[in-house]
Design a protein around this motif. Sequence first.
Motif, mmCIF file in Angstrom:
data_model
loop_
_atom_site.group_PDB
_atom_site.id
_atom_site.type_symbol
_atom_site.label_atom_id
_atom_site.label_comp_id
_atom_site.label_asym_id
_atom_site.label_seq_id
_atom_site.Cartn_x
_atom_site.Cartn_y
_atom_site.Cartn_z
ATOM 1 N N GLY A 127 -47.246 5.605 -23.066
ATOM 2 C CA GLY A 127 -45.940 6.137 -22.723
ATOM 3 C C GLY A 127 -45.244 5.352 -21.630
ATOM 4 N N LEU A 128 -46.016 4.650 -20.801
ATOM 5 C CA LEU A 128 -45.415 3.845 -19.734
ATOM 6 C C LEU A 128 -44.574 2.694 -20.288
ATOM 7 C CD1 LEU A 128 -48.400 3.651 -17.204
ATOM 8 C CD2 LEU A 128 -46.317 5.024 -16.985
ATOM 9 N N TYR A 129 -44.912 2.208 -21.488
ATOM 10 C CA TYR A 129 -44.096 1.170 -22.112
ATOM 11 C C TYR A 129 -42.707 1.708 -22.425
ATOM 12 C CZ TYR A 129 -48.250 -1.758 -22.828
ATOM 13 O OH TYR A 129 -49.365 -2.540 -22.634
ATOM 14 N N ALA A 130 -42.651 2.941 -22.925
ATOM 15 C CA ALA A 130 -41.366 3.573 -23.212
ATOM 16 C C ALA A 130 -40.590 3.817 -21.916
ATOM 17 C CB ALA A 130 -41.573 4.880 -23.971
ATOM 18 N N VAL A 131 -41.305 4.186 -20.855
ATOM 19 C CA VAL A 131 -40.658 4.368 -19.557
ATOM 20 C C VAL A 131 -40.022 3.053 -19.103
ATOM 21 C CG1 VAL A 131 -41.077 4.786 -17.095
ATOM 22 C CG2 VAL A 131 -42.121 6.272 -18.812
ATOM 23 N N ALA A 132 -40.760 1.956 -19.207
ATOM 24 C CA ALA A 132 -40.241 0.647 -18.796
ATOM 25 C C ALA A 132 -39.045 0.240 -19.644
ATOM 26 C CB ALA A 132 -41.344 -0.400 -18.888
ATOM 27 N N ALA A 133 -39.098 0.524 -20.951
ATOM 28 C CA ALA A 133 -37.994 0.173 -21.845
ATOM 29 C C ALA A 133 -36.722 0.933 -21.480
ATOM 30 C CB ALA A 133 -38.379 0.453 -23.296
ATOM 31 N N LYS A 134 -36.877 2.163 -20.980
ATOM 32 C CA LYS A 134 -35.720 2.959 -20.576
ATOM 33 C C LYS A 134 -35.225 2.576 -19.184
ATOM 34 C CE LYS A 134 -35.566 7.338 -21.659
ATOM 35 N NZ LYS A 134 -35.874 8.775 -21.805
ATOM 36 N N LEU A 135 -36.118 2.086 -18.355
ATOM 37 C CA LEU A 135 -35.762 1.774 -16.966
ATOM 38 C C LEU A 135 -34.901 0.519 -16.861
ATOM 39 C CD1 LEU A 135 -36.105 2.305 -13.910
ATOM 40 C CD2 LEU A 135 -38.255 1.020 -14.030
ATOM 41 N N TYR A 136 -35.181 -0.477 -17.720
ATOM 42 C CA TYR A 136 -34.519 -1.775 -17.581
ATOM 43 C C TYR A 136 -33.505 -2.024 -18.700
ATOM 44 C CZ TYR A 136 -38.409 -2.456 -14.376
ATOM 45 O OH TYR A 136 -39.317 -2.301 -13.359
ATOM 46 N N GLU A 137 -32.374 -2.684 -18.346
ATOM 47 C CA GLU A 137 -31.335 -2.993 -19.309
ATOM 48 C C GLU A 137 -31.741 -4.152 -20.211
ATOM 49 O OE1 GLU A 137 -31.054 -2.755 -16.061
ATOM 50 O OE2 GLU A 137 -29.208 -1.767 -15.425
ATOM 51 N N THR A 138 -30.940 -4.353 -21.276
ATOM 52 C CA THR A 138 -31.244 -5.372 -22.282
ATOM 53 C C THR A 138 -31.514 -6.738 -21.669
ATOM 54 O OG1 THR A 138 -29.866 -4.238 -23.921
ATOM 55 C CG2 THR A 138 -30.356 -6.562 -24.322
ATOM 56 N N GLU A 139 -30.649 -7.162 -20.720
ATOM 57 C CA GLU A 139 -30.729 -8.526 -20.182
ATOM 58 C C GLU A 139 -32.038 -8.798 -19.454
ATOM 59 O OE1 GLU A 139 -26.372 -7.143 -19.691
ATOM 60 O OE2 GLU A 139 -28.392 -6.296 -19.702
ATOM 61 N N ILE A 140 -32.688 -7.758 -18.958
ATOM 62 C CA ILE A 140 -33.918 -7.949 -18.172
ATOM 63 C C ILE A 140 -35.075 -7.118 -18.726
ATOM 64 C CG2 ILE A 140 -32.692 -8.538 -16.037
ATOM 65 C CD1 ILE A 140 -33.223 -5.619 -15.109
ATOM 66 N N ARG A 141 -34.925 -6.597 -19.949
ATOM 67 C CA ARG A 141 -35.922 -5.657 -20.469
ATOM 68 C C ARG A 141 -37.283 -6.310 -20.684
ATOM 69 N NH1 ARG A 141 -33.077 -2.776 -24.412
ATOM 70 N NH2 ARG A 141 -32.503 -1.330 -22.727
ATOM 71 N N SER A 142 -37.299 -7.477 -21.325
ATOM 72 C CA SER A 142 -38.586 -8.149 -21.547
ATOM 73 C C SER A 142 -39.207 -8.584 -20.227
ATOM 74 C CB SER A 142 -38.408 -9.366 -22.465
ATOM 75 O OG SER A 142 -38.187 -8.962 -23.795
ATOM 76 N N THR A 143 -38.355 -9.014 -19.302
ATOM 77 C CA THR A 143 -38.856 -9.384 -17.977
ATOM 78 C C THR A 143 -39.457 -8.171 -17.278
ATOM 79 O OG1 THR A 143 -37.174 -11.119 -17.769
ATOM 80 C CG2 THR A 143 -38.229 -10.362 -15.729
ATOM 81 N N GLY A 144 -38.747 -7.038 -17.324
ATOM 82 C CA GLY A 144 -39.230 -5.826 -16.663
ATOM 83 C C GLY A 144 -40.524 -5.314 -17.258
ATOM 84 N N ILE A 145 -40.580 -5.250 -18.592
ATOM 85 C CA ILE A 145 -41.798 -4.779 -19.242
ATOM 86 C C ILE A 145 -42.933 -5.780 -19.035
ATOM 87 C CG2 ILE A 145 -42.867 -4.175 -21.452
ATOM 88 C CD1 ILE A 145 -40.134 -3.203 -22.405
ATOM 89 N N GLY A 146 -42.613 -7.064 -19.168
ATOM 90 C CA GLY A 146 -43.635 -8.100 -19.015
ATOM 91 C C GLY A 146 -44.285 -8.106 -17.646
ATOM 92 N N TRP A 147 -43.474 -7.997 -16.605
ATOM 93 C CA TRP A 147 -44.043 -8.024 -15.256
ATOM 94 C C TRP A 147 -44.788 -6.737 -14.926
ATOM 95 C CZ3 TRP A 147 -44.686 -11.409 -11.210
ATOM 96 C CH2 TRP A 147 -44.250 -12.716 -11.454
ATOM 97 N N ALA A 148 -44.329 -5.610 -15.464
ATOM 98 C CA ALA A 148 -45.074 -4.362 -15.266
ATOM 99 C C ALA A 148 -46.448 -4.463 -15.918
ATOM 100 C CB ALA A 148 -44.289 -3.181 -15.844
ATOM 101 N N ILE A 149 -46.471 -4.992 -17.156
ATOM 102 C CA ILE A 149 -47.745 -5.187 -17.846
ATOM 103 C C ILE A 149 -48.603 -6.198 -17.103
ATOM 104 C CG2 ILE A 149 -48.833 -6.014 -19.975
ATOM 105 C CD1 ILE A 149 -46.328 -5.073 -21.476
ATOM 106 N N GLY A 150 -47.968 -7.314 -16.698
ATOM 107 C CA GLY A 150 -48.712 -8.371 -16.016
ATOM 108 C C GLY A 150 -49.359 -7.896 -14.730
#
Length: 430
Positions: free
Chosen positions: A353-376
């Motif tokens: 569920g945290l992946y969905a939280v990250a997807a909602k937290l960050y906008e399109t322009e930085i979404r992969s960056t936001g999810i990637g760094w959270a995972i990393g």
Amino acid sequence: MIIGDEKMSRVQHIAIAICFLMNMCDGMNVMTISYTTNAISKEWMVAPSNLGLVFSAGLLGMALGAMFLAPKADLIGRKSVILISALWMGIASVFTGFAQSITTLVLLRFFTGLGIGSMLACTSTLAAEYAPQRTKNFWVSFVMAGYPAGAVLSGLTANYIITQYGWKAFFFSTGVITLLTTPFTFLFLNESLDFLLKKQPVNALVKINRILKSMNKKVLSVLPTKEIKYAQSSVIVLFNHEKIKSTIVLWLSFFLSFAALYFLTSWIPKIAAISGMSASLAIYAGILFNMGALFGIIFQGYLSAKFGLKNIICYFLLGTAVLMILFGFVKDPFFLLLLFCLIGFGIQGGFIGLYAVAAKLYETEIRSTGIGWAIGFGRLGAIIGPFLGGILISQGISISLNFTFFAIPVFIAAVATLFIQLKKEVAYEK
């Protein structure tokens, strides 16, 4: 907003299906080392602590892949990075089938991890951008359920392949299967509409209209005015004044959840064997853990769409912490296997569920960056978890104490999740 709450089109279903398929490959490639632990230990006479180094090398690769490869999806597109990730981990896994030493195994697991780490961030991002707004939580969770599904599939074949052909053949076959999926991604997966509209790469209008036609939507005559909200897609923008608190708490939740999760996924077959189970039952312990995870993730997505994402994550993780504490009181093999399944249900269901939280937290322009760094950042916890677990097991620490120890970060992650601030956290009900 092009994708609203209307009925999902064929294009959206295909995007979700391919992201699920690629996450299955992720799950297969992650769990190969776990399912082969006992065979490697016997053949190479390796101590558990040294195998912990192999686990951690793979997880370090996953962390770096999520942090530095996944953010490229905000620059060159989600589809491109998904393809690169699949090829990367597939080739590395095939080469692992020819490893002749622990040193080589460590290096190859590191390189495999680079592809694995970036894949999860990009598939969750693409799923979030193709899913309807009302059911976004469910579809992101569904896509992430591909990970345990792949782990279950590889587990069902692990015992036969390892017994008949050896553990190296298991790595080789997993890599080949991963490589065989890449043509489907290349041919049938569309780039994210959100990415094309916001970044507007070369031929963006043509690509957008081709996708819109296939979705039976009205085409665009011109591109919308390009808004530049973020000068660059870097980790720095994740810590602006609006997001700094939520980013820190999200990273902490990922870190603690990963530490406990990867202790479990890496060591369950070994722990089951120590508990007195046969080699076959030890592998089935891993299968049941991931089978529980598969249902837990989907059920979490369903509940989150009705009752709110953060609350459901918290309940799932709190329940997992209780189950882990109870583990030391269970001795019967049947109930141990059942408990493995329930723990997988809870920790994976809540954690994904945290992946969905990250997807909602960050906008399109930085979404992969936001999810990637959270995972990393979270995978730094994943590195520590298996390595620490290996040391504790080698020192003769009881299984019950190991599980109680790792229940603590699960409990903290459950509570921390409630403090992530999303723009809109509601329960969707008809």
